[in-house]
Write a protein that holds these residues in place. Structure first.
Motif, PDB file in Angstrom:
ATOM      1  N   LEU A  75       0.821  -1.213   0.000  1.00 39.54           N
ATOM      2  CA  LEU A  75       0.000   0.000   0.000  1.00 39.54           C
ATOM      3  C   LEU A  75       0.853   1.260   0.000  1.00 39.54           C
ATOM      4  O   LEU A  75       0.553   2.232  -0.708  1.00 39.54           O
ATOM      5  N   ALA A  76       1.920   1.262   0.779  1.00 40.69           N
ATOM      6  CA  ALA A  76       2.810   2.420   0.822  1.00 40.69           C
ATOM      7  C   ALA A  76       3.481   2.621  -0.530  1.00 40.69           C
ATOM      8  O   ALA A  76       3.596   3.764  -1.012  1.00 40.69           O
ATOM      9  N   LEU A  77       3.908   1.557  -1.162  1.00 47.68           N
ATOM     10  CA  LEU A  77       4.529   1.649  -2.476  1.00 47.68           C
ATOM     11  C   LEU A  77       3.523   2.161  -3.497  1.00 47.68           C
ATOM     12  O   LEU A  77       3.841   3.040  -4.315  1.00 47.68           O
ATOM     13  N   TYR A  78       2.315   1.656  -3.460  1.00 45.84           N
ATOM     14  CA  TYR A  78       1.261   2.116  -4.372  1.00 45.84           C
ATOM     15  C   TYR A  78       1.002   3.604  -4.167  1.00 45.84           C
ATOM     16  O   TYR A  78       0.925   4.372  -5.122  1.00 45.84           O
ATOM     17  N   TRP A  79       0.875   4.033  -2.915  1.00 44.75           N
ATOM     18  CA  TRP A  79       0.634   5.447  -2.615  1.00 44.75           C
ATOM     19  C   TRP A  79       1.776   6.306  -3.116  1.00 44.75           C
ATOM     20  O   TRP A  79       1.572   7.353  -3.733  1.00 44.75           O
ATOM     21  N   TYR A  80       2.995   5.861  -2.888  1.00 44.80           N
ATOM     22  CA  TYR A  80       4.175   6.616  -3.330  1.00 44.80           C
ATOM     23  C   TYR A  80       4.204   6.744  -4.848  1.00 44.80           C
ATOM     24  O   TYR A  80       4.449   7.831  -5.385  1.00 44.80           O
ATOM     25  N   LEU A  81       3.955   5.656  -5.548  1.00 47.44           N
ATOM     26  CA  LEU A  81       4.004   5.678  -7.015  1.00 47.44           C
ATOM     27  C   LEU A  81       2.874   6.497  -7.631  1.00 47.44           C
ATOM     28  O   LEU A  81       3.064   7.138  -8.659  1.00 47.44           O
ATOM     29  N   THR A  82       1.703   6.476  -7.020  1.00 40.29           N
ATOM     30  CA  THR A  82       0.582   7.233  -7.582  1.00 40.29           C
ATOM     31  C   THR A  82       0.639   8.715  -7.228  1.00 40.29           C
ATOM     32  O   THR A  82       0.073   9.540  -7.934  1.00 40.29           O
ATOM     33  N   ASN A  83       1.309   9.067  -6.159  1.00 38.73           N
ATOM     34  CA  ASN A  83       1.379  10.484  -5.738  1.00 38.73           C
ATOM     35  C   ASN A  83       2.720  11.123  -6.058  1.00 38.73           C
ATOM     36  O   ASN A  83       2.963  12.268  -5.682  1.00 38.73           O
ATOM     37  N   ALA A  84       3.599  10.409  -6.722  1.00 35.12           N
ATOM     38  CA  ALA A  84       4.940  10.943  -7.002  1.00 35.12           C
ATOM     39  C   ALA A  84       4.912  11.970  -8.135  1.00 35.12           C
ATOM     40  O   ALA A  84       5.823  12.775  -8.255  1.00 35.12           O
TER      41      ALA A  84
END
Length: 85
Positions: A75-84
């Protein structure tokens, strides 16, 4: 009391390292006191570990924290990639 005399639910708890569950189950089945049941389970646990030195004595439920950690990382990786961006 030997392993052959203990019920399968008690022995499953012993084999998986769930000492408290094994004691509770043995007491429920036999009406033994806490001290007597603990002594029997401790003996059975020691005997099982001696006979099976490489057998894991890990409760089955300990895999859930690992699953939770993996999900949180995903989830953290997904959030990071989508908000980067």
């Amino acid at each position: 009391m030997t392993e052959e005399k203990l019920s399968e639910p008690v022995m499953q708890a012993v084999r998986s390292g769930r000492t408290i569950q094994a004691i509770k189950q043995l007491r429920m089945e036999t009406g033994l006191g806490l001290k007597e049941a603990k002594e029997i389970i401790d003996r059975e646990t020691d005997a099982y570990r001696l006979a099976n030195p490489h057998a894991p004595m890990v409760p089955e439920s300990t895999r859930w924290p690992k699953v939770i950690v993996v999900v949180l990382i995903a989830l953290a990786l997904y959030w990071y990639l989508t908000n980067a961006g």
